[in-house]
Motif scaffolding. Structure first.
Motif, PDB file in Angstrom:
ATOM      1  N   MET A 404       0.791  -1.310   0.049  1.00 39.47           N
ATOM      2  CA  MET A 404       0.074  -0.075  -0.045  1.00 39.47           C
ATOM      3  C   MET A 404       0.626   1.243   0.009  1.00 39.47           C
ATOM      4  SD  MET A 404      -2.958  -1.005   2.820  1.00 39.47           S
ATOM      5  CE  MET A 404      -4.100   0.503   2.283  1.00 39.47           C
ATOM      6  N   ALA A 405       0.293   2.441  -0.478  1.00 39.05           N
ATOM      7  CA  ALA A 405       0.821   3.763  -0.458  1.00 39.05           C
ATOM      8  C   ALA A 405       1.140   4.209   1.201  1.00 39.05           C
ATOM      9  CB  ALA A 405       0.324   4.804  -1.098  1.00 39.05           C
ATOM     10  N   THR A 406      -0.140   4.024   1.970  1.00 43.28           N
ATOM     11  CA  THR A 406      -0.248   4.324   3.330  1.00 43.28           C
ATOM     12  C   THR A 406      -1.140   3.071   3.913  1.00 43.28           C
ATOM     13  OG1 THR A 406      -1.941   5.676   2.678  1.00 43.28           O
ATOM     14  CG2 THR A 406      -0.078   6.901   3.034  1.00 43.28           C
ATOM     15  N   PRO A 407      -0.468   2.716   5.120  1.00 44.03           N
ATOM     16  CA  PRO A 407      -1.318   1.458   5.744  1.00 44.03           C
ATOM     17  C   PRO A 407      -2.589   1.900   6.354  1.00 44.03           C
ATOM     18  CG  PRO A 407       0.768   2.069   6.839  1.00 44.03           C
ATOM     19  CD  PRO A 407       0.659   2.927   5.615  1.00 44.03           C
ATOM     20  N   ILE A 408      -3.473   2.147   5.656  1.00 45.27           N
ATOM     21  CA  ILE A 408      -4.845   2.415   6.472  1.00 45.27           C
ATOM     22  C   ILE A 408      -6.002   1.275   6.077  1.00 45.27           C
ATOM     23  CG2 ILE A 408      -6.561   4.436   6.438  1.00 45.27           C
ATOM     24  CD1 ILE A 408      -4.483   6.285   5.551  1.00 45.27           C
ATOM     25  N   VAL A 409      -6.629   0.955   6.993  1.00 45.94           N
ATOM     26  CA  VAL A 409      -7.691  -0.103   6.543  1.00 45.94           C
ATOM     27  C   VAL A 409      -8.937   0.455   7.187  1.00 45.94           C
ATOM     28  CG1 VAL A 409      -8.689  -2.236   6.970  1.00 45.94           C
ATOM     29  CG2 VAL A 409      -6.180  -2.066   6.628  1.00 45.94           C
TER      30      VAL A 409
END
Ligand code: UGA
Length: 434
Positions: A404-409
């Motif tokens: 991922m570009a940024t680890p956000i779920v």
């Protein structure tokens, strides 16, 4: 299969999500079943012993019944009903433009079979139909000397076979209780209680069940939204509620909103029906409106976590079906939310185990379908988990973070463990979770 001495000649019209499980289970109970399917593609598959729908256990029972000769597949409904003592109508009743149930298929089948029905046949209406439909079918078929009873189904997609083998109740509505008892006897092997009533009440029970379930879920999702505002934890809240047997744990799991081919259509049809008779069903209207708002909240949550805008953002999606265990995307909250992300300008890569790459399906326009859960993560600013497929909880989240570009779920099904995910450096938000 075992013999009860009550084996009957049964025809089931419609080989879809209701008709096919019903037909194979009735054959499994030892009845002599003919299944009529008019769609040529489905028909070909059925004749080969293949299930045209994803439904656990159907293909096994279909194969057994064809081998044993307890089930025959037919193309023409008119031909299929000739010898039947019982004719089950399992045809679609889609939502009409005004929210009411569209009875075109029910009426067409009644017309088609009226001249070939055996005198004294019992027509069993299993399709979900508005109050008064049994009378309508009876008007069409009365010259054939047939009677019409209502026997609503309570099958869930994904567990329709198990639900048919072990129903919690059988509801049969008829003018003559003796006819209702005969239909109840077809399911004697299940041992389920049989509720015998009039046709109008039986038809109303079906709508009332789905409207209650939908309202319960709207209540649960509204509580989850409230949890976010007041800083409470929905998991503990539901545990606190569910242990009260009067509330129970079933249908208490927050999600992205309720959907599928039944709850949205049936709540809308019931509301429409109530309005027609001047009854203000404000509670049900509220439940439907809450569901709409709730789906939008999920979209807004993804937008907020993707830096305040979806325009041009790469978003990954896990899951498109309306729930796990089915390939059905009709009125799927997952697909609807994904479509809204696209409409807001996001570039969406989505993975669902039942959706093949390169599908030209119109409900997926603008969405890039990828072949694995990991592919959906590549370059994503936010991942949105929208359907609770088991494989998502067991992904390698270190690998997910690296892709991922940024680890956000955003976990709209509350299936991931927040502590574990956060310990890997993710920003994690569920529905109503701390
Ligand atoms: C529903 C009813 O549950 C069946 O009893 C009924 O026979 C059927 O409609 C029908 O009328 O034919 P189904 O459409 O298969 O069955 O789906 P459900 O399992 O009821 O789920 C409906 C929606 O609620 C899904 O979007 C699901 O994800 C959601 N859901 C369900 C939750 O968000 N949380 C829960 O705890 C349960």
């Amino acid at each position: 299969m075992s013999s009860t001495g009550n084996e009957a000649k049964v025809t089931v019209i419609g080989g879809g999500h209701v008709g096919l499980p019903t037909a194979v289970v009735l054959a499994h109970f030892g009845h002599e079943v003919v299944l009529a399917e008019s769609d040529p593609v489905r028909l070909k598959m059925l004749l080969r012993g293949e299930s045209p729908i994803v439904e656990a256990g159907v293909e096994e029972l279909l194969g057994d019944a064809l081998r044993l000769g307890t089930l025959r597949i037919a193309h023409s409904a008119a031909e299929a009903v000739r010898n039947a003592e019982f004719v089950f109508l399992c045809v679609p009743t889609p939502q009409g433009i005004d929210g009411s149930a569209d009875l075109t298929f029910v009426e067409a089948v009644a017309e088609e079979i009226k001249t070939t029905l055996r005198p004294g046949a019992i027509i069993v209406n299993k399709s979900t139909v508005p109050v008064g439909t049994a009378a309508l079918v009876e008007r069409v078929t009365q010259r054939a000397g047939a009677t019409v009873v209502s026997n609503p189904e309570f099958l869930r997609e994904g567990s329709a076979v198990a639900d048919s083998l072990h129903p919690e109740r059988i509801v049969v509505g008829a003018d003559d209780p003796a006819d209702a008892q005969k239909v109840g006897q077809l399911f004697a092997m299940t041992g389920a209680p049989v509720i015998v009533t009039d046709t109008t009440t039986a038809e109303a029970i079906k709508y009332a069940s789905n409207a209650y379930l939908a309202t319960k879920l709207s209540f649960v999702n509204a509580l989850a939204d409230l949890c976010e505002t007041v800083g409470a934890n929905v998991d503990d809240l539901m545990a606190g509620l569910g242990h009260d047997k009067r509330i129970g744990f079933e249908f208490l799991h927050p999600g992205p909103g309720w959907g599928g081919s039944c709850l949205p259509k049936d709540t809308s049809a019931l509301l429409h029906r109530a309005e027609l008779v001047g009854h203000d069903f404000a509670l049900l209207r509220g439940a439907i409106a809450q569901n709409e708002d709730h789906m939008e909240r999920v979209v807004q949550k993804v937008a907020r976590l993707s830096g305040g805008t979806l325009d041009g953002a790469s978003i990954g999606v896990w899951g498109l079906t309306f729930k796990a265990g089915t390939d059905d995307r009709r009125a799927s909250p997952a697909t609807e939310i994904t479509r809204r992300l696209v409409q807001a300008g996001a570039r969406v890569s989505a993975y669902d185990p039942t959706v093949p790459r390169g599908t030209g399906d119109s409900d997926l326009a603008g969405i890039t379908i990828v072949p694995t859960a990991y592919e959906a993560c590549r370059g994503a600013r936010v991942m949105a988990l929208l359907t609770e497929w088991g494989e998502f909880a067991s992904l390698d989240f270190t690998k997910v973070a690296a892709l991922m570009a940024t680890p956000i779920v955003v976990d709209a099904r509350n299936v991931l463990d927040p502590t574990t995910i956060r310990s890997l450096g993710f920003i994690y938000e569920g529905i109503g979770r701390k």
